[in-house]
Write a protein that holds these residues in place. Sequence first.
Motif, PDB file in Angstrom:
ATOM      1  N   ALA A  54       0.813  -1.217   0.000  1.00 43.05           N
ATOM      2  CA  ALA A  54       0.000   0.000   0.000  1.00 43.05           C
ATOM      3  C   ALA A  54       0.848   1.269   0.000  1.00 43.05           C
ATOM      4  CB  ALA A  54      -0.925   0.006   1.211  1.00 43.05           C
ATOM      5  N   GLY A  55       2.159   1.103  -0.049  1.00 45.57           N
ATOM      6  CA  GLY A  55       3.040   2.262  -0.066  1.00 45.57           C
ATOM      7  C   GLY A  55       3.368   2.825   1.296  1.00 45.57           C
ATOM      8  N   VAL A  56       3.071   2.055   2.358  1.00 45.21           N
ATOM      9  CA  VAL A  56       3.388   2.490   3.727  1.00 45.21           C
ATOM     10  C   VAL A  56       4.712   1.865   4.145  1.00 45.21           C
ATOM     11  CG1 VAL A  56       2.663   2.461   6.137  1.00 45.21           C
ATOM     12  CG2 VAL A  56       0.953   2.686   4.323  1.00 45.21           C
ATOM     13  N   LYS A  57       5.673   2.715   4.435  1.00 44.59           N
ATOM     14  CA  LYS A  57       6.982   2.220   4.845  1.00 44.59           C
ATOM     15  C   LYS A  57       7.086   2.263   6.364  1.00 44.59           C
ATOM     16  CE  LYS A  57      11.944   2.854   4.168  1.00 44.59           C
ATOM     17  NZ  LYS A  57      12.999   3.681   3.535  1.00 44.59           N
ATOM     18  N   LEU A  58       7.176   1.092   6.986  1.00 40.77           N
ATOM     19  CA  LEU A  58       7.340   1.054   8.436  1.00 40.77           C
ATOM     20  C   LEU A  58       8.767   1.451   8.784  1.00 40.77           C
ATOM     21  CD1 LEU A  58       5.425  -2.253   9.237  1.00 40.77           C
ATOM     22  CD2 LEU A  58       4.659   0.078   9.676  1.00 40.77           C
ATOM     23  N   PRO A  59       8.944   2.380   9.708  1.00 43.85           N
ATOM     24  CA  PRO A  59      10.287   2.857  10.037  1.00 43.85           C
ATOM     25  C   PRO A  59      11.063   1.834  10.861  1.00 43.85           C
ATOM     26  CG  PRO A  59       8.693   3.866  11.496  1.00 43.85           C
ATOM     27  CD  PRO A  59       7.901   3.077  10.486  1.00 43.85           C
ATOM     28  N   THR A  60      12.354   2.011  10.899  1.00 42.20           N
ATOM     29  CA  THR A  60      13.206   1.119  11.691  1.00 42.20           C
ATOM     30  C   THR A  60      13.769   1.819  12.929  1.00 42.20           C
ATOM     31  OG1 THR A  60      15.102   1.715  10.296  1.00 42.20           O
ATOM     32  CG2 THR A  60      13.868  -0.264   9.680  1.00 42.20           C
ATOM     33  N   GLY A  61      13.377   3.054  13.132  1.00 38.74           N
ATOM     34  CA  GLY A  61      13.857   3.790  14.292  1.00 38.74           C
ATOM     35  C   GLY A  61      13.436   5.239  14.204  1.00 38.74           C
ATOM     36  N   GLY A  62      13.944   6.053  15.125  1.00 38.91           N
ATOM     37  CA  GLY A  62      13.590   7.464  15.158  1.00 38.91           C
ATOM     38  C   GLY A  62      12.728   7.776  16.368  1.00 38.91           C
ATOM     39  N   ARG A  63      11.882   8.775  16.229  1.00 37.09           N
ATOM     40  CA  ARG A  63      11.001   9.189  17.317  1.00 37.09           C
ATOM     41  C   ARG A  63       9.575   8.734  17.039  1.00 37.09           C
ATOM     42  NH1 ARG A  63      13.002  15.467  18.150  1.00 37.09           N
ATOM     43  NH2 ARG A  63      14.826  15.016  19.457  1.00 37.09           N
ATOM     44  N   ALA A  64       8.967   8.110  18.034  1.00 41.49           N
ATOM     45  CA  ALA A  64       7.579   7.668  17.936  1.00 41.49           C
ATOM     46  C   ALA A  64       6.731   8.561  18.838  1.00 41.49           C
ATOM     47  CB  ALA A  64       7.456   6.214  18.356  1.00 41.49           C
ATOM     48  N   PHE A  65       5.676   9.137  18.276  1.00 41.23           N
ATOM     49  CA  PHE A  65       4.778   9.994  19.027  1.00 41.23           C
ATOM     50  C   PHE A  65       3.503   9.226  19.355  1.00 41.23           C
ATOM     51  CE2 PHE A  65       0.999  12.799  18.751  1.00 41.23           C
ATOM     52  CZ  PHE A  65       1.195  13.508  19.918  1.00 41.23           C
ATOM     53  N   ILE A  66       3.083   9.284  20.633  1.00 43.54           N
ATOM     54  CA  ILE A  66       1.875   8.592  21.086  1.00 43.54           C
ATOM     55  C   ILE A  66       0.974   9.566  21.825  1.00 43.54           C
ATOM     56  CG2 ILE A  66       0.943   6.666  22.424  1.00 43.54           C
ATOM     57  CD1 ILE A  66       3.686   5.325  22.242  1.00 43.54           C
ATOM     58  N   SER A  67      -0.279   9.652  21.390  1.00 44.80           N
ATOM     59  CA  SER A  67      -1.279  10.453  22.082  1.00 44.80           C
ATOM     60  C   SER A  67      -2.610   9.730  21.945  1.00 44.80           C
ATOM     61  CB  SER A  67      -1.382  11.857  21.473  1.00 44.80           C
ATOM     62  OG  SER A  67      -2.355  12.627  22.162  1.00 44.80           O
ATOM     63  N   VAL A  68      -3.152   9.263  23.064  1.00 34.69           N
ATOM     64  CA  VAL A  68      -4.356   8.421  23.002  1.00 34.69           C
ATOM     65  C   VAL A  68      -5.411   8.877  24.000  1.00 34.69           C
ATOM     66  CG1 VAL A  68      -3.036   6.406  22.219  1.00 34.69           C
ATOM     67  CG2 VAL A  68      -3.432   6.747  24.669  1.00 34.69           C
ATOM     68  N   ARG A  69      -6.638   8.460  23.753  1.00 35.53           N
ATOM     69  CA  ARG A  69      -7.742   8.759  24.665  1.00 35.53           C
ATOM     70  C   ARG A  69      -7.548   7.984  25.968  1.00 35.53           C
ATOM     71  NH1 ARG A  69     -12.194   5.736  20.857  1.00 35.53           N
ATOM     72  NH2 ARG A  69     -11.396   3.631  21.133  1.00 35.53           N
TER      73      ARG A  69
END
Length: 199
Positions: A54-69
């Motif tokens: 689908a053209g989505v490249k899963l990253p192998t590192g870096g910064r992950a941002f999480i904001s959830v209910r």
Amino acid sequence: RVEFGRTLQPQEITLAIDVHFGSSVLARIVHAYLTQAGALKRASEAFVKSQLAAGVKLPTGGRAFISVRDGDKAAAAQVAHDLAALGFTILATRGTAGAITAQGVAVSTVNKVAEGRPHIVDMIKNGEVSFIVNTVEDTRTAISDSRSIRTTALAQRVTYFTTIAGAKTACAGMKHMAHLEPYRLQDLHAQLTATIKVA
């Protein structure tokens, strides 16, 4: 088969994941084995392949941002743990950061859009975020913030998940990205046909 006294043995199954984007549907078919470790690895592999298709490249590192209910905060802490184990640095809004910190995972706090700059959308625009998990409360402010994050992530081609289930599957898939194995559809069809005949 149980009715006739035959036992159910572990069998091969074919696992397909459909990915919808625009008006197209792409499918990638892989094998899964009904064993604890095998099923997890093969399902994760199927997910990664579907994302690539689908053209989505899963990253192998870096910064992950999480904001959830609020209802997702406990599960988000486990996602943060998995991402940290994969080598990501964790960013989160204040409420989510509190839940993550309580589980012993290091996290840096970042502003929501409504809280003023510098905020998370600025970081996404600057290329400082490579993975996003965002679920939304049903409030006007939360929906507005989420829309800003989502549209910016799409523009910057940052991998983005709007459910905890999707984020968990992505984490499992990223563990196996270095071991993706191609399958010939002819071989899968032959093995599936043989399995059906035996059954």
